[in-house]
Scaffold this active site. Structure first.
Site, mmCIF file in Angstrom:
data_model
loop_
_atom_site.group_PDB
_atom_site.id
_atom_site.type_symbol
_atom_site.label_atom_id
_atom_site.label_comp_id
_atom_site.label_asym_id
_atom_site.label_seq_id
_atom_site.Cartn_x
_atom_site.Cartn_y
_atom_site.Cartn_z
ATOM 1 N N TYR A 57 5.238 9.761 -9.999
ATOM 2 C CA TYR A 57 4.119 8.995 -9.522
ATOM 3 C C TYR A 57 3.603 7.859 -10.405
ATOM 4 O O TYR A 57 3.492 6.747 -9.992
ATOM 5 C CB TYR A 57 3.024 9.663 -8.843
ATOM 6 N N ASN A 75 0.634 -1.169 -0.008
ATOM 7 C CA ASN A 75 0.057 0.007 0.253
ATOM 8 C C ASN A 75 0.692 0.964 0.154
ATOM 9 O O ASN A 75 0.473 2.417 -0.410
ATOM 10 C CB ASN A 75 -1.046 0.149 1.050
#
Length: 238
Positions: free
Chosen positions: A142, A78
Site C-alpha cells: 500500500y 481517489n
C-alpha cells in the site's frame, strides 16, 4: 477560453467512504460530479459509471467517451485498496493488484482528460494518497503505491503547470471509514493505540479529507501545485 473554472469533476472510487464525501463536497462546490466505481454512489452524483478500475482497456474506453461528452476540468484519483501484510507474509500477486487499482487508473484517467483541460484553459488533478508514505507497519504494498502516486504527482506538476493544470496530493491519516474498521476492529487494543497517538484525539472523517480536496480543486488554488497535504490530526508532526 482561458483560466480554470469548475465544470465537471471525475472521482474514481467516489461511491463510498472518503470518495463519497469528496463527491458530495465537490458537487456542493459547483462541480458536475462523475463517479467511476464498481458500486452505486451512496450520495447524489450527476453521473455514475460502473467500471472495474483494474481493467485498463475498459477504463480507457470509458474515459475517452467522457472526454468527448463532458467538460472535465477536475480529476480526483481517489480509488485505493489495502492488503495489510508483514513483509515475510505478503503475496507477490497482490503487488500487481494494488498497482492496477491504486496507481494505474490515475495515469489512464489523466491521459484521457488532459486534452480537455488544456482546451478549457486549466485543470485540477488531486491524488488521494496516505500518511503511510511516512512509514507504517504491515503496509509494504500500500505504501509503495501511495508513495509512487506522490512522486508521480510532483512530476506531473512540473509538466502541466504551464497549461494551468495543478497536481496535488491529499494524504489522510487514520480516517473512520469502513475500510479502517475492517483493518482495525473497534475495541481492539491496537485500534485504541492508533486513536491515542492522534494529537487531536479523534479519528478523521471523510469530510475532513474532502475539505482538503476542495481547497486544491478551487480556482483560487492555482499557485499551489506539486504539494502533499497531510490530513492526519497531527500524526505526521512528530
Amino acid at each position: 477560453m482561458s483560466g480554470f473554472s469548475r465544470r465537471a469533476a471525475v472521482i474514481t472510487g467516489g461511491s463510498n467512504g472518503i470518495g463519497a464525501a469528496i463527491t458530495q463536497r465537490l458537487r456542493a462546490d459547483g462541480f458536475r460530479t462523475i463517479v467511476l466505481d464498481l458500486m452505486e454512489p451512496a450520495c447524489p452524483a450527476d453521473r455514475f459509471h460502473k467500471v472495474d478500475l483494474a481493467e485498463a482497456d475498459a477504463l480507457a474506453g470509458l474515459c475517452a467517451m467522457l472526454a468527448a461528452e463532458e467538460e472535465v476540468t477536475c480529476l480526483v484519483n481517489n480509488a485505493g485498496i489495502v492488503v495489510p501484510a508483514a513483509l515475510e507474509e505478503l503475496e507477490l500477486a497482490d503487488f500487481d493488484r494494488l498497482m492496477h487499482i491504486n496507481l494505474r487508473p490515475s495515469i489512464v484517467c489523466a491521459r484521457a482528460f488532459l486534452p480537455v483541460m488544456k482546451a478549457l484553459g486549466g485543470g485540477r488533478i488531486v491524488m488521494n494518497t496516505s500518511r503511510v508514505t511516512k512509514g507504517k507497519e504491515l503496509r509494504t504494498l500500500y505504501s509503495a503505491t501511495k508513495g509512487a502516486a506522490q512522486s508521480m504527482a510532483r512530476t506531473w506538476a512540473l509538466e502541466l503547470g504551464q497549461h494551468g493544470i495543478t497536481v496535488n496530493c491529499v494524504a489522510p491519516g487514520p480516517i473512520a471509514t469502513d475500510a479502517f474498521w475492517r483493518n482495525n476492529p473497534p475495541g481492539a487494543e491496537r485500534t485504541q493505540e492508533i486513536i491515542n497517538r492522534v494529537p487531536v484525539r479523534r479519528l478523521g472523517t471523510g469530510e475532513d479529507v474532502a475539505n482538503a480536496v476542495s481547497f486544491f480543486c478551487a480556482p483560487e488554488a492555482g499557485f499551489v501545485t506539486g504539494q502533499t497535504l497531510f490530513v492526519c490530526g497531527g500524526v505526521t508532526a512528530g
